[in-house]
Scaffold this motif. Structure first.
Motif, PDB file in Angstrom:
ATOM      1  N   UNK A 154       0.888  -1.331   0.189  1.00 54.96           N
ATOM      2  CA  UNK A 154      -0.034  -0.160  -0.079  1.00 54.96           C
ATOM      3  C   UNK A 154       0.950   1.326   0.013  1.00 54.96           C
ATOM      4  N   UNK A 155       2.045   1.236   0.398  1.00 51.51           N
ATOM      5  CA  UNK A 155       2.976   2.276   0.206  1.00 51.51           C
ATOM      6  C   UNK A 155       2.997   2.912  -1.211  1.00 51.51           C
ATOM      7  N   UNK A 156       2.846   2.193  -2.087  1.00 51.46           N
ATOM      8  CA  UNK A 156       2.824   2.670  -3.470  1.00 51.46           C
ATOM      9  C   UNK A 156       1.823   3.787  -3.832  1.00 51.46           C
ATOM     10  N   UNK A 157       0.740   3.611  -3.062  1.00 50.10           N
ATOM     11  CA  UNK A 157      -0.295   4.321  -3.382  1.00 50.10           C
ATOM     12  C   UNK A 157      -0.409   5.487  -2.317  1.00 50.10           C
ATOM     13  N   UNK A 158       0.776   5.721  -1.413  1.00 47.07           N
ATOM     14  CA  UNK A 158       0.808   6.563  -0.421  1.00 47.07           C
ATOM     15  C   UNK A 158       0.301   8.052  -0.674  1.00 47.07           C
ATOM     16  N   UNK A 159       0.618   8.566  -2.071  1.00 45.90           N
ATOM     17  CA  UNK A 159       0.144   9.932  -2.248  1.00 45.90           C
ATOM     18  C   UNK A 159      -1.216  10.131  -2.161  1.00 45.90           C
ATOM     19  N   UNK A 160      -2.089   8.852  -2.206  1.00 47.87           N
ATOM     20  CA  UNK A 160      -3.528   8.968  -2.229  1.00 47.87           C
ATOM     21  C   UNK A 160      -4.192   9.027  -0.809  1.00 47.87           C
ATOM     22  N   UNK A 161      -3.455   8.941   0.374  1.00 44.37           N
ATOM     23  CA  UNK A 161      -3.894   8.843   1.392  1.00 44.37           C
ATOM     24  C   UNK A 161      -4.840  10.020   1.917  1.00 44.37           C
TER      25      UNK A 161
END
Length: 383
Positions: A154-161
């Motif tokens: 999930x870190x890959x999607x961190x900009x979406x958090x």
């Protein structure tokens, strides 16, 4: 002979749900964050949801033996139905209260879909369990490094958090959930001897190290230094994104202390039994208490513009009175939801009926054979 149900996991989930309710009460009642109850609840902050997901993962290892169809029928289905039914109800009631307060407008179908898909709602834990079980199932044939990669993916999607809250939840809790499944034997052995001096010192050391991590991070923020942390492939992480990773490390270090606490409380009968009961009924409490708070506390407060505060001279407007009233409202909402789970037909909104097995005419059985007439119920041996 059936194996005896472990007490400490239910105690852990009971602690978790108490912490969740107190947190939501503290966020709802003006001045409640300054109360003793809220301050005491901060001690559970690093244990509340991590313990819940650790225990959930602990008992999810069975998915390793499922096909995807079995995963859906035997796991995902039971999370999906209450999520899709109760989230729209909860967010609609909350939005109606916000409309009365003049801070929101009517919701569209697109708004409902957005809240469901992004996990921006009180029942996000059900959404997380759906995603986490799929992720765990996907690792069943992977080497250890593949499992770690999935846990941290999930870190890959961190900009979406910010826009997709479930991303932040997955970053912090998916590794805990997967650890619960893969380290279940280690965790159970630790729990058996958790109260011995060696295990207690180990848990205490982890807890203090977790505190040191948070203190160090806060000191870094207070220093005023603003350094973007470079990350391969991704954009440099800002402070809020790094904090998600700090929280993950923080939680993992403190989990042994959480298990120790749950084991210790499970040995005290007058505390253990109520906590176990709450732990076995987390679903109606999780779904029912926010509705109770909205209907019985948020609506009256908004409609009558009640001047609730910690410094109010009127006893009935004092924060402490409304904390008590809110806890009662949360309990009423939970009890009503528990009651719904006991009513025929409507109970399926909480506990949906089992989906039929593929054992009827024209379907293949699990062993690859087929049948030309409806299969009779068969007794299953020990698994």
């Amino acid at each position: 002979m059936a194996s005896q149900r472990l007490a400490w996991p239910d105690v852990a989930k009971g602690l978790s749900i108490i912490g969740v309710v107190v947190l939501h009460v503290s966020l709802l009642v003006p001045g409640a964050r300054e109360s003793f109850l809220s301050q005491a609840n901060t001690l559970l902050d690093p244990l509340r949801m991590p313990l819940f997901f650790l225990v959930s993962g602990l008992f999810s290892a069975k998915v390793f033996n499922f096909s995807f169809g079995e995963l859906f029928r035997k796991r995902l289905w039971f999370f999906l139905i209450p999520y899709l039914i109760w989230v729209p109800i909860e967010v609609t009631l909350t939005n109606e209260m916000r409309i009365l307060a003049g801070v929101s407008g009517p919701m569209t179908i697109a708004d409902h879909v957005e809240l469901i898909v992004t996990g921006r709602n009180m029942a996000w834990f059900l959404y997380a369990l759906i995603l986490f079980n799929v992720a765990l199932w996907a690792t069943r044939k992977m080497p250890w490094w593949g499992v770690i990669a999935v846990a941290l993916s999930p870190i890959i999607a961190i900009p979406l958090h910010h826009d997709v809250p479930i991303v932040a939840k997955a970053i912090m809790y998916l590794p805990v959930f997967i650890s619960g499944a893969y380290l279940r034997h280690v965790i159970k052995r630790f729990a058996l001897t958790a109260l011995t001096p060696t295990r207690t010192l180990f848990a205490l050391a982890g807890y203090l190290l977790g505190v040191a991590v948070i203190v160090g991070w806060n000191m870094y923020l207070d220093s005023g230094v603003t350094v973007a942390i470079p990350v391969p492939v991704l954009e440099p992480f800002d402070h809020t994104e790094v904090l998600l990773l700090i929280n993950l490390v923080h939680y993992m270090l403190m989990l042994p202390a959480g298990v120790l606490l749950a084991v210790a409380l499970s040995k005290i009968p007058f505390i253990s039994q109520p906590l176990q009961f709450l732990g076995r009924n987390t679903l109606p409490i999780y779904l029912g208490h926010p509705i109770g708070l909205t209907m019985l506390i948020a609506f009256p407060r908004t409609i009558y513009e009640l001047p609730i505060g910690i410094d109010e001279t009127s006893m009935w407007m004092h924060t402490n009175i409304w904390i008590v009233l809110s806890l009662v409202a949360a309990a009423i909402g939970s009890i009503v939801m528990w009651g719904i789970g006991k009513i025929p037909v409507v109970r399926w909104s909480l506990y949906p009926p089992k989906l039929p097995e593929r054992g009827i005419a024209g379907y293949k059985l699990a062993d690859g054979s087929s049948t030309s007439k409806p299969a009779l119920a068969q007794k299953e041996g020990p698994k």
